[in-house]
Write an enzyme that holds these catalytic residues in place. Sequence first.
Site, PDB file in Angstrom:
ATOM      1  N   ASP A 236       5.997  20.621  56.685  1.00  0.00           N
ATOM      2  CA  ASP A 236       6.872  19.466  56.792  1.00  0.00           C
ATOM      3  C   ASP A 236       6.907  19.106  58.281  1.00  0.00           C
ATOM      4  OD1 ASP A 236       8.841  17.513  56.143  1.00  0.00           O
ATOM      5  OD2 ASP A 236      10.424  18.924  56.695  1.00  0.00           O
TER       6      ASP A 236
ATOM      7  N   ASP B 285       9.788  16.870  60.236  1.00  0.00           N
ATOM      8  CA  ASP B 285      11.120  16.883  60.844  1.00  0.00           C
ATOM      9  C   ASP B 285      11.825  18.206  60.568  1.00  0.00           C
ATOM     10  OD1 ASP B 285      11.325  14.020  61.817  1.00  0.00           O
ATOM     11  OD2 ASP B 285      10.897  13.676  59.700  1.00  0.00           O
TER      12      ASP B 285
END
Length: 210
Positions: A5, A7
């Site tokens: 991922d 953020d």
Amino acid sequence: MVVFDNDGILVDSERLANGILAELLTEAGLPYTFEETVRDFMGGSMASMRRHAEARLGRALPADLEDRYHQRLFDGFAHLQAIDGVEGVLDHLDAEGITYCLASSGTHRRIRTALNAVGFLDRFEGRIFSAEDVAHGKPAPDLFLHAAATMGVQPAGCLVIEDSPLGVAAAVAAGMSVFGYAGMTDPAKLSDADKIFHHMGALAELIDRA
């Protein structure tokens, strides 16, 4: 293959992003605190945020809310930092010849702007996947399955690194292993992950053991 991922995993942007979103939703007549935006929207796409918020508000949000959100966000990216310890993880994967990519709920522009700000763009060029690429974002498995198919890897051969319940749910639904990073998230909310870790510096060793 390791699927990151963005953020909260690669770049330390979640506090900034959720603070801005809380301010904009409150300005639009739907009072939200930072903690509530983390609870309801962290790990999801802006499209899913709009659907959820408008259902709660009972009317449409301002048409330019996303544009104002991204403008404030990108202004803040001037001071963006990589998550402490993650560069060492990438160095380790490179040294070991382990394939990795990125699959994020953010737009391509947001992802690339963030990666460029912390000097990671070249490391992920050609291996960046966004919720914009699929019909359904997290917690649906579409994004992770799209990333795996494009990279030519079976879902069972993927290990996802996530920090949100939505992301963990998406990885599980995709039939992938998933490690939950509890750097900012309550570990209890990541309980469906195969393993939960609290310090990014420990990830390289955990990947080697997987």
